[in-house]
Design a protein around this motif. Sequence first.
Motif, PDB file in Angstrom:
ATOM      1  N   ASN A  66       7.259 -10.507  -2.786  1.00 47.59           N
ATOM      2  CA  ASN A  66       5.937 -10.476  -3.415  1.00 47.59           C
ATOM      3  C   ASN A  66       5.076  -9.410  -2.746  1.00 47.59           C
ATOM      4  OD1 ASN A  66       4.523 -11.662  -1.081  1.00 47.59           O
ATOM      5  ND2 ASN A  66       5.441 -13.611  -1.688  1.00 47.59           N
ATOM      6  N   SER A  67       3.929  -9.149  -3.352  1.00 48.31           N
ATOM      7  CA  SER A  67       3.060  -8.065  -2.886  1.00 48.31           C
ATOM      8  C   SER A  67       2.046  -8.518  -1.847  1.00 48.31           C
ATOM      9  CB  SER A  67       2.304  -7.467  -4.080  1.00 48.31           C
ATOM     10  OG  SER A  67       1.454  -8.446  -4.666  1.00 48.31           O
ATOM     11  N   THR A  68       1.891  -9.831  -1.686  1.00 47.04           N
ATOM     12  CA  THR A  68       0.810 -10.380  -0.864  1.00 47.04           C
ATOM     13  C   THR A  68       1.230 -10.756   0.545  1.00 47.04           C
ATOM     14  OG1 THR A  68       1.315 -12.595  -1.673  1.00 47.04           O
ATOM     15  CG2 THR A  68      -0.344 -11.329  -2.897  1.00 47.04           C
ATOM     16  N   GLY A  69       2.521 -11.082   0.711  1.00 46.80           N
ATOM     17  CA  GLY A  69       2.973 -11.647   1.976  1.00 46.80           C
ATOM     18  C   GLY A  69       2.825 -13.151   2.031  1.00 46.80           C
ATOM     19  N   ILE A  89      -3.158  -7.784  -8.655  1.00 51.46           N
ATOM     20  CA  ILE A  89      -3.690  -6.926  -9.723  1.00 51.46           C
ATOM     21  C   ILE A  89      -2.971  -5.582  -9.710  1.00 51.46           C
ATOM     22  CG2 ILE A  89      -5.732  -5.720 -10.570  1.00 51.46           C
ATOM     23  CD1 ILE A  89      -7.375  -8.037  -9.241  1.00 51.46           C
ATOM     24  N   LEU A  90      -2.809  -4.997  -8.531  1.00 47.88           N
ATOM     25  CA  LEU A  90      -2.090  -3.725  -8.416  1.00 47.88           C
ATOM     26  C   LEU A  90      -0.633  -3.875  -8.850  1.00 47.88           C
ATOM     27  CD1 LEU A  90      -3.529  -2.463  -5.017  1.00 47.88           C
ATOM     28  CD2 LEU A  90      -3.660  -1.207  -7.185  1.00 47.88           C
ATOM     29  N   ALA A  91       0.026  -4.930  -8.389  1.00 40.87           N
ATOM     30  CA  ALA A  91       1.440  -5.131  -8.707  1.00 40.87           C
ATOM     31  C   ALA A  91       1.655  -5.270 -10.200  1.00 40.87           C
ATOM     32  CB  ALA A  91       1.961  -6.366  -7.967  1.00 40.87           C
ATOM     33  N   GLU A  92       0.820  -6.086 -10.841  1.00 36.92           N
ATOM     34  CA  GLU A  92       0.971  -6.297 -12.281  1.00 36.92           C
ATOM     35  C   GLU A  92       0.586  -5.035 -13.059  1.00 36.92           C
ATOM     36  OE1 GLU A  92       0.158 -11.132 -12.492  1.00 36.92           O
ATOM     37  OE2 GLU A  92      -1.468  -9.736 -12.991  1.00 36.92           O
ATOM     38  N   GLY A  93      -0.429  -4.337 -12.596  1.00 37.94           N
ATOM     39  CA  GLY A  93      -0.852  -3.127 -13.291  1.00 37.94           C
ATOM     40  C   GLY A  93       0.162  -2.008 -13.197  1.00 37.94           C
ATOM     41  N   MET A 105       0.817  -1.200   0.000  1.00 41.41           N
ATOM     42  CA  MET A 105       0.000   0.000   0.000  1.00 41.41           C
ATOM     43  C   MET A 105       0.860   1.263   0.000  1.00 41.41           C
ATOM     44  SD  MET A 105      -3.253  -0.563  -0.247  1.00 41.41           S
ATOM     45  CE  MET A 105      -2.614  -1.567  -1.600  1.00 41.41           C
ATOM     46  N   GLU A 106       2.017   1.235   0.643  1.00 41.61           N
ATOM     47  CA  GLU A 106       2.889   2.416   0.625  1.00 41.61           C
ATOM     48  C   GLU A 106       3.302   2.737  -0.805  1.00 41.61           C
ATOM     49  OE1 GLU A 106       5.834   5.367   0.890  1.00 41.61           O
ATOM     50  OE2 GLU A 106       6.086   3.441  -0.127  1.00 41.61           O
ATOM     51  N   VAL A 107       3.639   1.713  -1.578  1.00 38.65           N
ATOM     52  CA  VAL A 107       4.021   1.941  -2.976  1.00 38.65           C
ATOM     53  C   VAL A 107       2.847   2.527  -3.754  1.00 38.65           C
ATOM     54  CG1 VAL A 107       4.794   0.843  -5.109  1.00 38.65           C
ATOM     55  CG2 VAL A 107       5.751   0.104  -2.920  1.00 38.65           C
ATOM     56  N   VAL A 108       1.646   1.987  -3.532  1.00 43.08           N
ATOM     57  CA  VAL A 108       0.452   2.492  -4.217  1.00 43.08           C
ATOM     58  C   VAL A 108       0.156   3.933  -3.802  1.00 43.08           C
ATOM     59  CG1 VAL A 108      -2.039   2.180  -4.518  1.00 43.08           C
ATOM     60  CG2 VAL A 108      -0.524   0.180  -4.475  1.00 43.08           C
ATOM     61  N   PHE A 109       0.195   4.212  -2.496  1.00 42.18           N
ATOM     62  CA  PHE A 109      -0.069   5.571  -2.017  1.00 42.18           C
ATOM     63  C   PHE A 109       0.946   6.557  -2.559  1.00 42.18           C
ATOM     64  CE2 PHE A 109      -1.964   3.577   2.089  1.00 42.18           C
ATOM     65  CZ  PHE A 109      -3.118   3.259   1.406  1.00 42.18           C
ATOM     66  N   HIS A 110       2.206   6.126  -2.629  1.00 38.33           N
ATOM     67  CA  HIS A 110       3.252   6.991  -3.171  1.00 38.33           C
ATOM     68  C   HIS A 110       2.970   7.306  -4.634  1.00 38.33           C
ATOM     69  CE1 HIS A 110       7.212   8.784  -3.601  1.00 38.33           C
ATOM     70  NE2 HIS A 110       7.451   8.009  -4.636  1.00 38.33           N
ATOM     71  N   GLY A 111       2.517   6.297  -5.393  1.00 40.82           N
ATOM     72  CA  GLY A 111       2.172   6.523  -6.792  1.00 40.82           C
ATOM     73  C   GLY A 111       1.013   7.495  -6.951  1.00 40.82           C
ATOM     74  N   LYS A 126       8.750  -7.314 -10.511  1.00 41.61           N
ATOM     75  CA  LYS A 126       9.149  -5.917 -10.682  1.00 41.61           C
ATOM     76  C   LYS A 126       8.557  -5.043  -9.578  1.00 41.61           C
ATOM     77  CE  LYS A 126      11.620  -6.077 -14.494  1.00 41.61           C
ATOM     78  NZ  LYS A 126      13.052  -5.660 -14.514  1.00 41.61           N
ATOM     79  N   PHE A 127       7.328  -5.378  -9.180  1.00 45.12           N
ATOM     80  CA  PHE A 127       6.708  -4.599  -8.108  1.00 45.12           C
ATOM     81  C   PHE A 127       7.452  -4.809  -6.792  1.00 45.12           C
ATOM     82  CE2 PHE A 127       3.550  -3.726  -4.799  1.00 45.12           C
ATOM     83  CZ  PHE A 127       3.061  -2.493  -5.216  1.00 45.12           C
ATOM     84  N   ALA A 128       7.919  -6.043  -6.531  1.00 43.59           N
ATOM     85  CA  ALA A 128       8.693  -6.309  -5.318  1.00 43.59           C
ATOM     86  C   ALA A 128       9.973  -5.478  -5.298  1.00 43.59           C
ATOM     87  CB  ALA A 128       9.022  -7.799  -5.207  1.00 43.59           C
ATOM     88  N   GLU A 129      10.564  -5.272  -6.474  1.00 44.72           N
ATOM     89  CA  GLU A 129      11.741  -4.413  -6.555  1.00 44.72           C
ATOM     90  C   GLU A 129      11.380  -2.978  -6.165  1.00 44.72           C
ATOM     91  OE1 GLU A 129      13.280  -4.833 -10.495  1.00 44.72           O
ATOM     92  OE2 GLU A 129      13.775  -6.962 -10.253  1.00 44.72           O
ATOM     93  N   MET A 130      10.200  -2.531  -6.572  1.00 50.04           N
ATOM     94  CA  MET A 130       9.732  -1.195  -6.171  1.00 50.04           C
ATOM     95  C   MET A 130       9.502  -1.136  -4.665  1.00 50.04           C
ATOM     96  SD  MET A 130       6.993  -0.380  -9.247  1.00 50.04           S
ATOM     97  CE  MET A 130       6.590   1.250  -8.586  1.00 50.04           C
ATOM     98  N   MET A 131       8.966  -2.207  -4.097  1.00 49.28           N
ATOM     99  CA  MET A 131       8.758  -2.264  -2.647  1.00 49.28           C
ATOM    100  C   MET A 131      10.079  -2.124  -1.907  1.00 49.28           C
ATOM    101  SD  MET A 131       5.992  -5.409  -2.516  1.00 49.28           S
ATOM    102  CE  MET A 131       5.746  -5.434  -0.728  1.00 49.28           C
TER     103      MET A 131
END
Length: 407
Positions: free
Chosen positions: A180-183, A148-152, A83-89, A159-164
């Motif tokens: 991963n994005s889910t834990g 869905i968020l990670a892939e989108g 969620m931090e990555v999403v909120f930052h975006g 790649k999303f885990a790298e952003m995390m």
Amino acid sequence: MPSSFAMTAIDFRRLGQFLTALVRSVALGAALALAGEAKAQDTQFETRAKQALMVEDQTGTILYAKSPDTLIEPAALAKLMTMEVVFHGLKTGEIALSTQYVVSENAWRTGGAPSGGSTMFAKLKSSVSVGDLIQGVIVQSANDGCIILAEGIAGSEQKFAEMMNARAKAIGLKHSTFVNSTGLPDPKQRMSLTDLVALARHIKREYPEYYRTYAQDNFTWNNIFQRNRNPLLRLDIGADGMGTGYTEQSGYGIVGSTERNGRRYIAALSGLASDKERAEEAKRIFEWAYQAFEEADIFAANEIVGEAKVFGGVRSGVALKAHEKISILIPVANRDRLKAHVVYQGPLVAPLKADQQVGILRIWIGDALVQETPVYTAEAIDSGDLKKRSLDAVLELATGWVRQLDF
């Protein structure tokens, strides 16, 4: 004679440079005697959690700590970083709440209805908005929503885990690795409770408009009604976030945030035996904190908190200050000594600018380090002349490299 004196001065200058290089690697502690009777941390509280950390949000006072830096599998608590990555975006404008992402077969099969795990039941190949996905992840702990968020956002979960991991480093998390994005369980995915609490505080501070979702009681998606999985929201203790998690290795864990009478506490617990025990222990630690502590002001904003030794300056010392008022939570019972130490790499070397960060003020209650605050020079210190620098070199040689300074 003059040439001999010049050689001696040069030697002193070189000696000073040599000593400075050595001395700057030595941390000096300066004890501060604080007026008035102080109170010590209540050591009577015990928890069944294997790891625990409780922090008062405004002052950053650590009220309770039990193996907070032990690395654990965060399970669904890793979704806080998602969620931090999403909120930052959202904050930077890279995505919007109305942005739509397609439900891939991977997201549907790995995190959706066929998975048997936490899901918002998003339909295969449908499109879901970022706003709805956020609610699904926060309220329902939806694994499909995370994927869905990670892939989108990143094209793939890897790649999303790298952003995390990049965001975790950027906000100062020191003991976290995400894959991963889910834990969902992975031996490489690890966090500490120290990082979990820091992440919770960061989200609350930086994204208040999105943080409110953590207090949302329920969410209906695909005609399926689900309640928020955070048990603290229904315990009448002022809770308004954050999340829960479970893995076989780490047991039941929780990060919770509560506010009463203008005071906010954030706690993380891990290693509990059941969801019932998790709810009970979380409630206990919050109720204990509100009853056992009271706030006290230690230093006013920009008040001088001590003095640091200066090498090679027009003055041999510089006053130190903190930018903000320094307050701390102290126990109502079990009175003891309150201590503060200014720690810096020194002696400091002139020239120094005014308002230059040079150290940290550490506050202790009994034997527990409960707060750290940056300290800054209260004034500028210019370089002294050659004679003054040479004299400083001699004094360094005579008195040694480490001194205890009493302020």
